[in-house]
Write a protein that holds these residues in place. Structure first.
Motif, PDB file in Angstrom:
ATOM      1  N   GLU A 282      33.611  54.055  30.407  1.00  0.00           N
ATOM      2  CA  GLU A 282      32.483  53.776  31.312  1.00  0.00           C
ATOM      3  C   GLU A 282      31.767  52.506  30.870  1.00  0.00           C
ATOM      4  N   GLU A 283      31.596  52.400  29.542  1.00  0.00           N
ATOM      5  CA  GLU A 283      30.899  51.222  29.004  1.00  0.00           C
ATOM      6  C   GLU A 283      31.692  49.947  29.301  1.00  0.00           C
TER       7      GLU A 283
ATOM      8  N   GLN B 218      31.300  48.899  32.880  1.00  0.00           N
ATOM      9  CA  GLN B 218      29.985  48.312  33.148  1.00  0.00           C
ATOM     10  C   GLN B 218      29.856  46.927  32.525  1.00  0.00           C
TER      11      GLN B 218
ATOM     12  N   SER C 165      29.187  48.212  38.983  1.00  0.00           N
ATOM     13  CA  SER C 165      27.908  48.922  39.135  1.00  0.00           C
ATOM     14  C   SER C 165      28.116  50.373  38.709  1.00  0.00           C
ATOM     15  N   ARG C 166      27.016  51.100  38.596  1.00  0.00           N
ATOM     16  CA  ARG C 166      27.129  52.502  38.154  1.00  0.00           C
ATOM     17  C   ARG C 166      27.939  53.330  39.165  1.00  0.00           C
ATOM     18  N   TRP C 167      27.679  53.066  40.456  1.00  0.00           N
ATOM     19  CA  TRP C 167      28.415  53.799  41.502  1.00  0.00           C
ATOM     20  C   TRP C 167      29.897  53.472  41.453  1.00  0.00           C
TER      21      TRP C 167
ATOM     22  N   HIS D  66      31.634  55.078  38.590  1.00  0.00           N
ATOM     23  CA  HIS D  66      31.899  56.498  38.867  1.00  0.00           C
ATOM     24  C   HIS D  66      33.097  56.649  39.789  1.00  0.00           C
TER      25      HIS D  66
END
Lengths: 359, 292
Positions: free
Chosen positions: B187-188, B191, B196-198, B201
């Motif tokens: 995840e890191e 990013q 983006s966070r969305w 995901h």
């Protein structure tokens, strides 16, 4: 020396007498020594009343009462699954569970009325070779007086009076699988112009009643009244008594059914299993169940109506019971009893399932 | 010498599996066989069953719209409950899995405890808070969202809510264990590379979770398909799922063969849906590999 012999004789006589006395009391107390009588009954207050009133008497005679808790329907399923070898000695049987079925399948044995003193207080038709009535219930309309007054709805006298837009989704009806389901449905079918062999008018009336739910246990009705979910319910008057005791201002109406009947009547019966090896104890239990004291206490706590005439008369002095139940034998005789010999249960169940699920 | 030791280890492990195998074959497969076999005879009434092989129960099931509708309602309520349980459960599981404080363990413990509360208590709790004078209706009517109390009794929505209440804890625990296996560094990395966070995901977390989500979904679905209490109590005798109908057929009609047929249809439907889901996921993963 002489004195000593005399003293010893006195001591010996006293010992023999005391031994005799204790032996006599032991033999009386031990009438059911080592006997474990298993009773198939409902849980809750039904079982509790037996534990409080009958179990101590049985224990005093050396026996132990055990319970197989469940509805008569589930107990019958156990009986069928065990091919008649019941995991209990005595069973509560409903009106809708026909005696003929139990007899032809060799599930039950004849009752021995020789030592049953309480039979003297029962009416004809409340006992026979195979089963003995233990109570009856009066299936009624229970309604919340405050809500009816608030909404300006008159006191109902028939099931059809519950068809009211103000009561839409505020009425509950017993599911056909519940203890009083078949008796109430039979009553509704008769009231709508049908009968045991013509149930469609009854199903149509139920659709029009627009029920919130079809309850399966009477306790649900009390909760529904308490939570304000329902304003009226078709249920036996005993549950209405309990709702009143729980603080809801409810009253009962025994619905007018056709020209002759007012209210619906349902018997509970007791029968001894064919496979029981504790026949004497089972007969003793049946007699105790019809004892006036037990019947009265049972009626006050659970709202059923005694079959013992002495208890029925005594119950009239209880103000709540007198208000909610019909205790006059003439009124009781006017109540409708479904003729289960005409009922095809499979058809009733099938038609009910399709109708209430909207299919 | 070392080779012989290795062989012995393998043999011991097989023995350890034996009791479970016996348990599964005798108790689970055995009981299912009894139902399946019983479904091929005719009910003669009052609990009696015929002796000749007969498929009339199956013919009745597949030609009668009542039974077919019941099957459809069972699948639909189970599918809806599974979908909404995942929607609600995934964020909770993700949050707990990524929490660094001691609260995560406390939350997990709370979910485990809630999961093991008997379903009857849970359903009665729902009935109380959704009652006419209950917490939820008081709030909804207080803020003017509804004029009359909303009920979850006697309708399919109620059954779905009851099934979600039953399966949500299991769902969160299953998803939590899946998310924990996905390294936080993925995840890191996403990013750091500008996702983006969305997007992270959608492109990283979700694809990596899919095998776990699939297994979790199937477990929730299977539990919901066989659930009786929620459907019986919240369905209010009006919503008929197959487990409810089986109970009525056994207890009231004492038609053991028909009940066996309903059980067999339920079992086969669940097996087929599971098989189909696994095939679809395999194809999906194969397609992704080809694209990659």
């Amino acid at each position: 020396m002489k004195h000593s012999i005399k003293f010893n004789r006195t001591l010996l006589s006293a010992a023999i007498i005391s031994l005799g006395v204790s032996f006599a009391s032991v033999s009386q107390a031990g009438e059911f020594d080592g006997v474990t009588l298993k009773v198939a009954t409902w849980g809750g207050s039904w079982k509790e009343n037996i534990i409080t009133k009958i179990a101590p008497k049985f224990e005093a005679l050396g026996g132990t009462l055990e319970f197989v808790t469940g509805s008569p329907a589930s107990n019958l399923a156990k009986l069928i699954a065990g091919r008649g070898k019941a995991p209990f000695d005595v069973m509560e049987v409903m009106d809708s569970q026909e005696q003929e079925f139990f007899v032809t399948n060799d599930f039950i044995q004849k009752i021995d009325y020789k030592n049953m003193s309480n039979v003297a207080h029962l009416q004809e038709g409340q006992y026979n070779d195979w089963r003995i009535a233990s109570w009856h219930t009066q299936e009624s309309i229970c309604f919340n007086r405050d809500k009816f007054a608030e909404l300006g709805i008159p006191t109902p006298t028939t099931y059809a009076d519950l068809i009211n837009p103000k009561l839409a989704g505020r009425v509950s009806i017993p599911d056909i699988t519940s203890g009083g389901g078949m008796a109430n449905f039979g009553g509704i079918a008769h009231a709508a112009g049908g009968d045991e062999t013509n149930i469609k008018p009854g199903l149509d009336l139920i659709k029009q009643l627009n029920a919130l739910k079809f309850w399966s246990r009477g306790g649900e009705v009390v909760t529904q009244f308490q939570s304000g979910d329902v304003y009226a319910s078709i249920v036996h008057a005993g549950w209405c008594v309990r709702a009143r005791n729980a603080g809801v201002n409810v009253a009962t109406v025994h619905p007018v059914i056709g020209d002759k009947a007012v209210g619906v009547h349902k018997y509970g019966w007791l029968a001894i299993m064919k496979s029981s090896e504790n026949v004497k104890a089972a007969n003793w239990f049946l007699n105790e169940y019809n004892d006036a004291d037990f019947q009265l206490e049972y009626a006050r706590k659970s709202g059923v109506v005694p079959v013992n005439a002495l208890a029925l008369k005594a119950l009239s002095s209880d103000p709540v019971s007198a208000e909610m139940l019909q205790l006059n034998p003439a009124d009781i005789a006017r109540q409708l009893r479904v003729d289960y010999s005409k009922v095809d249960k499979s058809v009733w169940m099938d038609q009910w399932n399709r109708s209430v699920s909207g299919q | 010498m070392s080779h012989r030791k290795k062989v012995n280890m393998n043999t011991r492990w097989e023995l350890v599996l034996l009791p479970s195998l016996i348990f599964v074959v005798v108790l689970i497969a055995g009981s299912q066989y009894v139902f399946l076999e019983g479904s091929f005879y005719k009910d003669l009434g009052l609990g009696r069953v015929g002796t000749d092989i007969d498929v009339s129960n199956y013919v009745r099931f597949f030609t009668d719209s009542f039974y077919l509708n019941t099957l459809w309602i069972t699948v639909k309520t189970a599918a809806l409950a599974t979908f909404f349980t995942l929607i609600l459960g995934f964020p909770v599981a993700y949050l707990i899995a990524r929490m660094r404080s001691r609260w995560s363990m406390l939350l997990l413990a709370g979910i485990v405890v809630a999961t093991f509360v008997t379903i009857v208590i849970k359903v009665f709790g729902l009935m109380i808070i959704f009652s006419a004078d209950g917490l939820i209706n008081k709030f909804l009517m207080g803020v003017g969202i509804v004029d009359t109390p909303y009920t979850i009794i006697g309708n399919q929505t109620g059954v779905v809510v009851g099934l979600m209440h039953y399966t949500l804890g299991f769902g969160v625990l299953l998803l939590y264990s899946v998310i924990q296996t996905i390294p936080r560094s993925f995840e890191e990395a996403a990013q750091i590379h500008g996702a983006s966070r969305w997007r992270m995901h959608y492109r990283v977390l979700l694809p990596l979770s899919i095998p776990g989500i699939t297994i979790g979904s199937l477990m929730i679905f299977n539990m919901s398909m066989g659930a009786f209490t929620s459907a019986a109590l919240l369905g209010g005798g009006r919503v008929f799922t197959l487990p409810v109908l089986i109970q009525r057929t056994v207890m009231m009609e004492v038609k053991y063969s028909m009940a066996g047929t309903l059980s067999a249809v339920l079992l086969v439907t669940v097996l087929l849906i599971n098989l189909l889901a696994i095939i679809l996921i395999r194809r999906f993963r194969a397609a992704r590999l080809v694209i990659a």
